[in-house]
Design an enzyme around this catalytic site. Structure first.
Site, short mmCIF file in Angstrom:
data_model
loop_
_atom_site.label_atom_id
_atom_site.label_comp_id
_atom_site.label_asym_id
_atom_site.label_seq_id
_atom_site.Cartn_x
_atom_site.Cartn_y
_atom_site.Cartn_z
N LYS A 168 2.36 -3.91 1.15
CA LYS A 168 2.52 -3.91 2.44
C LYS A 168 3.10 -4.95 2.96
O LYS A 168 3.62 -6.07 2.21
CB LYS A 168 1.06 -3.78 3.06
CG LYS A 168 0.20 -2.68 2.78
CD LYS A 168 0.79 -1.29 3.49
CE LYS A 168 -0.08 -0.20 3.22
NZ LYS A 168 -0.02 0.02 1.93
N SER A 201 3.49 5.11 2.42
CA SER A 201 3.24 4.14 3.60
C SER A 201 4.37 3.33 3.94
O SER A 201 4.33 2.55 4.92
CB SER A 201 1.97 3.47 3.53
OG SER A 201 2.04 2.44 2.76
#
Length: 229
Positions: free
Chosen positions: A187, A149
């Site tokens: 993230k 991701s």
């Protein structure tokens, strides 16, 4: 013979290496020399390389090594007659040991971390050897990245994320976020109204939103170490 700016730059790099063991960034060099752009820094570094005063260390971000200092010859030429010449025994312009920027240090390796769907964090602990030039100040640890991701940020499955321990972060920084004290993910950190939003760097994934009480910052990304099999 160096120009004044070349002389200032090699001295600034040498001082920073002796103080911290890490080469200054191009932004820091630009500010220190009062230059208008980083292109001026690039030109100065290239000139110093050609004159064999510094060299860039291969495969290391921001890593420079000072090969020699100009003060030795310049001071000798300008000193009045009878003035003693500085010697290595007094430590003038000579480092007794290799620059710490070349060192390899070991930091804890705390298992795997998800760059995708969150997985359980800190699955164990061993040690990982890391070039000191990749680390800044503070306490660090490493996590092995699992998932894709964050690929658009250059973080790939199997990479080692080098993390500086901290419990605070600014919007837009890449962090290790611990979710409900059970799962961790790597993230981009952002605040969105009363919520915390964790953004991926892959358009195939959606942002994750949590109440602040459910998210704890465990560190900020300091660098990436990649293995080539």
């Amino acid at each position: 013979m160096l120009t004044r700016k070349q002389h200032e730059l090699v001295c600034f790099i040498n001082d920073r290496l002796e103080e911290t063991g890490i080469s200054p960034s191009f932004e820091e060099m630009k500010d220190a020399l009062d230059l208008k752009s980083k292109s001026g820094v690039h030109r100065l570094i290239s000139a110093l390389e050609e004159r064999h005063f510094i060299r860039r260390l291969p495969n290391r971000a921001r890593a420079l090594e000072v090969l020699r200092m100009p003060e030795r010859t310049e001071r000798k030429a300008s000193a009045p007659a009878g003035t003693p010449t500085p010697t290595a025994s007094k430590g003038a312009n000579v480092r007794a040991a290799p620059s710490p920027a070349n060192d390899v240090i070991e930091i804890p390796l705390h298992g795997r971390i998800a760059a995708g769907v969150p997985i359980e964090a800190f699955e164990g602990s061993s040690m990982l050897a890391v070039p000191a030039a990749l680390l800044g100040s503070g306490e660090h640890y490493a996590l092995e990245v699992s998932g894709d991701s964050m690929v658009e940020a250059g973080i790939l499955d199997g990479d080692y994320a080098l993390i500086r321990r901290t419990d605070v972060a600014r919007d837009g920084e890449i962090v290790v976020a611990l979710i409900e004290d059970a799962e961790a993910t790597l993230k981009y950190f952002r605040r969105e109204g009363a919520m915390i939003r964790l953004d991926p760097a892959n358009r195939s994934y959606e942002p994750q939103r949590y109440a602040p009480a459910h998210v704890r910052v465990q560190g900020k990304l300091s660098g990436i170490l990649r293995r080539y099999d």
